[in-house]
Design an enzyme around this catalytic site. Sequence first.
Site, PDB file in Angstrom:
ATOM      1  CD  GLU A  38      -7.199 -26.877 -25.887  1.00 50.58           C
ATOM      2  OE1 GLU A  38      -6.388 -26.629 -24.964  1.00 50.58           O
ATOM      3  OE2 GLU A  38      -7.896 -27.896 -25.934  1.00 50.58           O
ATOM      4  CG  ASP A  78     -20.199 -43.055 -29.508  1.00 50.81           C
ATOM      5  OD1 ASP A  78     -20.472 -41.840 -29.376  1.00 50.81           O
ATOM      6  OD2 ASP A  78     -20.931 -43.962 -29.097  1.00 50.81           O
ATOM      7  CG  HIS A 128      -3.490 -22.049 -23.419  1.00 46.64           C
ATOM      8  ND1 HIS A 128      -2.382 -22.820 -23.132  1.00 46.64           N
ATOM      9  CD2 HIS A 128      -4.350 -22.860 -24.072  1.00 46.64           C
ATOM     10  CE1 HIS A 128      -2.586 -24.059 -23.574  1.00 46.64           C
ATOM     11  NE2 HIS A 128      -3.759 -24.107 -24.155  1.00 46.64           N
TER      12      HIS A 128
END
Length: 780
Positions: free
Chosen positions: A84, A293, A383
């Site tokens: 990202e 995890d 963005h």
Amino acid sequence: MTETVPGRGQYSEDARRQRLDWLREQSGADLPSLRTTGLNARNLVGNVENFIGSVEVPVGIAGPLLFTGDAARGSIVAPLATTEGALVASASRGARALTASGGVTTAVLSQKMTRAPAFEFDDITAARRFTTWLHGQRGRLEEQVRLVSRYTRLIDVDPHQIGRHLHVRFVFETEDAAGQNMTTAATWQICRWLTDRPGADETPRPRHILLEGNLSGDKKATAGGILIGRGTRVTAECRLRRDVVAAVLKTTPEALLKGHAAALLGAQQIGMTGHGVNAANIVAALFLATGQDVACVHESGVSIFSMEADGDDLIATILLPNLIVGTVGGGTALPHQRDLLSALGCAGAGGVRRFAEIVAGFALALDVSTLAALAGGQFAQAHQRLGRARRVDWLRPGDLDAALLQPLLARGLGDPRLHVTSVAPAPQLYGDGISGELGALGEHRKLTGVFPLTVDWTDGSGSPATAELVAKVKARGEEIVAGIARLLSLCGPDAARAWRRWGGDTEFADAHRRELSVYRRTEHALTALLPRCYGLLDDDEREAHIILMERFRDDGGHWTHDRIRAALRAIAPVHGHWLGRDRELLAEGWLHRVPGTAHPAETRELWEALVRQAAADQPELLDATRRDILLGIIEDSGVWTQESKPLPRTLVHNDFNPRNIAVTDGRTIAYDWELATVGVPQRDVVELLAFTAGPDATAAEVDEFLAVHTEAVAAVSPRAAALVAGCDWRHGYRFALRQFLITRLALYAVGHSQREFAFLPPLTRTAFRLWHLEQSRDGE
């Protein structure tokens, strides 16, 4: 074709290849990225089954962030694995704000892992009797845990009865392991003992056991998890000074508080579990990087973020109640993940508390930065993508093949029967230029950059040929403008707003068309300086703009006075050929949009904003004295741009520096002409000297370089000689120096806060040295 995955249970390279070949056959895909892997299959027992390869995720470092925590102390950078864009930059901005305000204080409040089996009994009474009995068995339960783990300690037994069903939360401490596997093994051992325990006591036994009845909230965001915690419960807090909020976050404490209040109301209405801004981004990125995890991101990313006023400052706090992390076991032993844990000082036993505090500190930094971006209107800009009214079939990796290059070479070499037989990528010799990188920021979904290729073909007569070429796949000018806008969106509203207003009228507009137009020219003065061009592609439908050129290698020589003189003599024929023909140049249209003479004065708002922003962010680069010099030049721009009108203009490279100049076998090559424009010829001289003359340049050296260039331009033709003799050449140099300082240098300087330009500090020192030399000359 077998329908069974081959090599099941086998951890060897041979078994991996068998499975990969089987997958290729099943899917029909070649899967070239999986042919090799840096992981040893034998070391992956317990990490993965049916291993076929590995997936590479980019890792960037955010920070540094100053910690004053219990376990995390000092200046720390965080490796974030992410795809990202803007995440690392935003986290780094937040870290800069927190550090400038005194750092972040962190503390681990508790560490526990739970497993909650469900027991079914004959009836409610039996379940109740069992619950009463269980309360007295703590010592025996702890004995069962010790049978399976030296590191797991039972700290609580919490029963919850519903009818004849009993859910029991067994709560453990697991030291430096995340603990899911440890607690599962310990709980299973307890369940076996509860079912099979010897003796004749009449305590009811469960008739059915489910090892996990969902009460633990494993890998799920729950309200209970916020209250009682699961994993590591860690908090972070910082003070944000008003001046830092303004200088780094480009907003005000009042705007942040209003934004936080509005976001809190929204979270309450939607029933959000917790209340945060962006913590899951940091949790996921650090989990991927360090072998945690990843399935636990859902619960680990739950956060409670708060912000309140404290006098003129702000206090920002974050709580991560369910951070499931470990520094031993699981994926933390994989080589890349282990290295990054080591870089954090967290690998192995004793590292989990420090690691948890690092996660919390950077989560707080990102929340602060993201909230500031939302409050200041920077979030969407960071963005942004270019809007398009149609789908575009962009170039993709692999498209630079024989089918694409054959028509380019056939036209470029004038041989319609030319046939390309092979195209192979070659080792990278040089990276993309700044414009290309900025274009990728503006539009990163398509192929752009510099790609070395080895191309084989047969010509019309059947003779074979091979050439070492470079395909320069250009970003569009509007993508470069958008890329700069995205970079400036992190630099505050003034700079971003000024760029939105004026950026489309700068020299970056139509940069892709301009460079292709340069390579179409046939004038010897220009072609002698350019790399040899083998072909051009200008496809608006695909937004594909390619220059296929010779591959050259710079000799790597230092920029001595002789080298500078040679470069000035190399560019002079271009200047001399078009000197005084600027109207003719513009009328031909191949340079597309070119800013006018008064452009620096007309766009004064933009350059002032950039200078002020750069001085605020980079005081070591632009101190108060340098800032005031630039602002003074901008303030007087209406005068000196007007005075420059009589100066003769020509075609200038407009980016003429060692980044775009190569010397090979004594030949000087100038490439990257996307910023070519009409201007005074001294513009290229100023840029070259700013990059090469050095901060100790003398007035005599500058005089000599100017004389070399003047004589070389005048030698091109009698017309050029007359124009040179009829103007104040030094006046043109001073005009170009002012223009360079307030436009190009200012843009470099403000960009330097977000993207390091290693060349910029010496360039800045030299550019101001050139300015002071001219000021001293006036004072003589």
